[in-house]
Design an enzyme around this catalytic site. Structure first.
Site, PDB file in Angstrom:
ATOM      1  N   SER A 142      26.706 -21.023  16.587  1.00  0.00           N
ATOM      2  CA  SER A 142      25.410 -21.693  16.639  1.00  0.00           C
ATOM      3  C   SER A 142      24.313 -20.692  17.012  1.00  0.00           C
ATOM      4  O   SER A 142      24.122 -19.697  16.304  1.00  0.00           O
ATOM      5  CB  SER A 142      25.486 -22.864  17.625  1.00  0.00           C
ATOM      6  OG  SER A 142      24.306 -23.651  17.575  1.00  0.00           O
TER       7      SER A 142
ATOM      8  N   HIS B 173      28.160 -29.919  12.979  1.00  0.00           N
ATOM      9  CA  HIS B 173      27.887 -28.633  13.604  1.00  0.00           C
ATOM     10  C   HIS B 173      28.689 -28.505  14.900  1.00  0.00           C
ATOM     11  O   HIS B 173      28.580 -29.327  15.793  1.00  0.00           O
ATOM     12  CB  HIS B 173      26.390 -28.527  13.919  1.00  0.00           C
ATOM     13  CG  HIS B 173      25.994 -27.258  14.605  1.00  0.00           C
ATOM     14  ND1 HIS B 173      25.962 -26.055  13.959  1.00  0.00           N
ATOM     15  CD2 HIS B 173      25.604 -27.004  15.880  1.00  0.00           C
ATOM     16  CE1 HIS B 173      25.566 -25.112  14.799  1.00  0.00           C
ATOM     17  NE2 HIS B 173      25.352 -25.660  15.976  1.00  0.00           N
TER      18      HIS B 173
ATOM     19  N   GLU C  42      26.570 -29.604   8.535  1.00  0.00           N
ATOM     20  CA  GLU C  42      25.795 -29.014   9.621  1.00  0.00           C
ATOM     21  C   GLU C  42      24.594 -29.855  10.032  1.00  0.00           C
ATOM     22  O   GLU C  42      24.187 -29.861  11.195  1.00  0.00           O
ATOM     23  CB  GLU C  42      25.317 -27.610   9.217  1.00  0.00           C
ATOM     24  CG  GLU C  42      26.412 -26.575   9.074  1.00  0.00           C
ATOM     25  CD  GLU C  42      26.881 -26.025  10.413  1.00  0.00           C
ATOM     26  OE1 GLU C  42      26.398 -26.500  11.459  1.00  0.00           O
ATOM     27  OE2 GLU C  42      27.736 -25.119  10.408  1.00  0.00           O
TER      28      GLU C  42
END
Length: 538
Positions: A217, A455, A346
């Site tokens: 991330s 995500h 995502e």
């Protein structure tokens, strides 16, 4: 705060004239909370990190150091937000971050996990954590899992995790930041941590010439930023990179996010100095309690504006000379082997806070105002590329289910491509002809209601351990995810080329691995790349 008695029978390491006592667990030793830079407090607040002074005395390295000051990512106050979205946000905050982290401004510490019998030939994954550049800590994951698995594979590694400053303290914005030359302090913290590794890691059995940086991330975005910084000069600090859900994002310049800096400065009581480098002199005198409150007065991750984050890496003319994606096209990039991939869905997690958008008109007005600075012509090509039909939206391949509002899957698709898939493909276009690149798409946990393969859904596969862990360790050790022995349940991971665009797919079910091609949503993502190059976000 680190000085303590040496515990009998515990592992110890001597750095300079200081003795650090750590912990033993099975065949792994851990040294936690080791300061790698001078505390960024007082006159050092809002300044680049300074190297730690030579160690002297005894240090207790058996407990984590505090996290850097966190920006509270609370429940968004968004009118008419979808109840389903609100419930998921509440659950994610609890499951991902749990109780609030113990944080402190004196936070620049490093954690080292090593095999108990490590030698100087061990390899070094260096993990940089995620959290939207607003939250997170190097204490959030257990590096001993990686080390234990590396021993089982016969490829021992040393695992290092570096803290870095966050939110306004780590990524100040505004024209005053450019004028003061103190932007992207969090990235400089990371680089200082890497310099510490070069100086001291042999004491823990690591090899300073075999460092791989790895992040998820915001940590993955940081990994690629480290590849771009310093005109692509790694300073010999790392030889490989692994970016898990993050590439050079389409942000612009620090002064283009002036509004967020003005809000912070005003809330901290330094509004009378806004726009001038002198504002930092004022902010250095403000109690940290007031700094924290001022940070919390700015938007968090789950708010209506979503992926237009308040605090993130941006061009400051010094550390990051130009917007990331312009640097991708025109600057030198560190010539190191790279693994970079994303999760399939995502955008879902970042589209919960604007789930009050329920009509096509509302969706288009939102994109026009926030992405197109009010100019519909700029963003209109995206509307056709990302249609309202939920069957083609995100989570992908789930038909019409998971669409908590009529625009949710559409928003999740366009958001995920803007921040993740399009930047990755743009990065690949630039580097795959000059250095080895491997890519993947994670489709596991696809059945997660509303979120799909969201995500961060692949993180547990790395810390399982599982097949992702094994590929990671082999890459860190041999610069090739296929290096050494690939077991019977795995398949060879092909190198990514612009001709084949092959990538490894991580799947649910009996067939857990397959080879796919990076051609999904090709026309839409191409339009997204064109858009983000000419109209980056603040």
């Amino acid at each position: 705060m680190f000085v303590a008695a040496v515990y009998g029978g515990s592992p110890a390491v001597v750095l300079d004239k200081g003795t650090f006592t750590g912990l033993t667990s099975g065949s792994t030793e851990a040294f936690l909370g080791v300061p790698f830079a001078q505390p960024p407090v007082g006159n050092l607040r809002f300044r680049a990190p300074l190297p730690n002074k030579p160690y002297s005395g005894t240090f207790n390295a058996t407990v984590f150091g505090p996290a850097c000051i966190q920006q509270t990512s609370g429940i968004p106050n968004v009118p008419n937000i979808s109840p389903a979205a609100l419930k998921i946000i509440q659950g994610r905050i609890t499951s991902d971050f749990g109780s609030p982290l113990l944080d402190d401004e004196d936070c620049l510490t490093i954690n080292i996990y090593k095999p108990a019998n490590a030698t100087s030939g061990s390899k070094l994954p260096v993990w940089i954590y995620g959290g939207g550049f607003e939250i997170g800590s190097n204490s959030m994951s257990d590096g001993s899992v990686i080390v234990e698995r590396s021993l089982e594979l016969g490829m021992p590694v040393v695992y290092v995790a570096v803290n870095y400053r966050l939110s306004a303290l780590g990524f100040p914005m505004g024209i005053e930041t450019r004028r003061a030359g103190n932007g992207n302090l969090g990235l400089l913290d990371q680089r200082q941590g890497l310099r510490w590794v070069q100086k001291y890691i042999t004491k823990f059995g690591g090899d300073p010439e075999k460092v791989m940086i790895w992040g998820v991330s915001a940590g993955a975005i940081s990994v690629t930023a480290q590849m771009l910084m310093n005109n692509g000069d790694t300073e010999g600090l790392f030889r490989a990179a692994f970016a898990e859900s993050g590439s050079p994002i389409p942000t612009s310049a620090v002064e283009n996010n002036q509004g967020i800096m003005d809000t912070f400065v005003q809330a901290a009581g330094c509004g009378h100095k806004s726009g001038s480098p002198a504002v930092f002199d004022c902010l250095r005198s403000v109690p940290i309690k007031s700094i924290r409150a001022a940070m919390n007065a700015t938007p968090g991750i789950f708010v209506f504006t979503s992926i237009i984050l308040g605090w993130n890496p941006a061009a400051d003319g010094v550390t990051i000379p130009a917007p990331f994606q312009k640097m991708v096209l025109h600057s030198k990039i560190a010539d190191v082997p790279l693994i970079s991939g994303d999760c399939d869905d995502e955008g879902t997690l970042f589209s919960l806070g604007n789930s009050n958008l329920t009509t096509s008109s509302e969706f288009e007005d939102y994109i026009t105002k926030l992405w197109g600075t009010g100019n519909r012509t700029i963003v209109e090509p995206l509307f056709a590329a990302y249609p309202e039909d939920p069957a083609v939206g995100c989570p992908y391949a789930t038909g019409t289910v998971n669409n908590i509002t009529s625009q949710f899957k559409r928003m999740a698709s366009i958001t995920g491509d803007l921040v993740f898939q399009a930047p990755r493909r743009l990065f690949f276009k630039r580097i795959v002809r000059t250095q080895p690149v491997f890519s993947y798409i994670n489709k596991r946990m696809k059945s997660t209601p509303v979120l799909g393969a969201f995500h961060g859904s692949d993180v547990s596969n790395f810390y399982g351990p599982g097949d992702m862990t094994d590929y990671l360790i082999r890459f860190a050790t041999m610069l090739d995810p296929n290096g050494g022995n690939v077991n019977a349940t795995e398949i060879p991971w092909p190198q990514y080329t612009l001709e084949t665009k092959q990538m490894l797919m991580f799947l649910d079910g009996d067939v857990s691995l397959a080879i796919g091609t990076d051609t999904f949503r090709e026309e839409a993502i191409e339009k997204m790349m064109e858009f983000s190059l000419t109209h980056p976000l603040p």
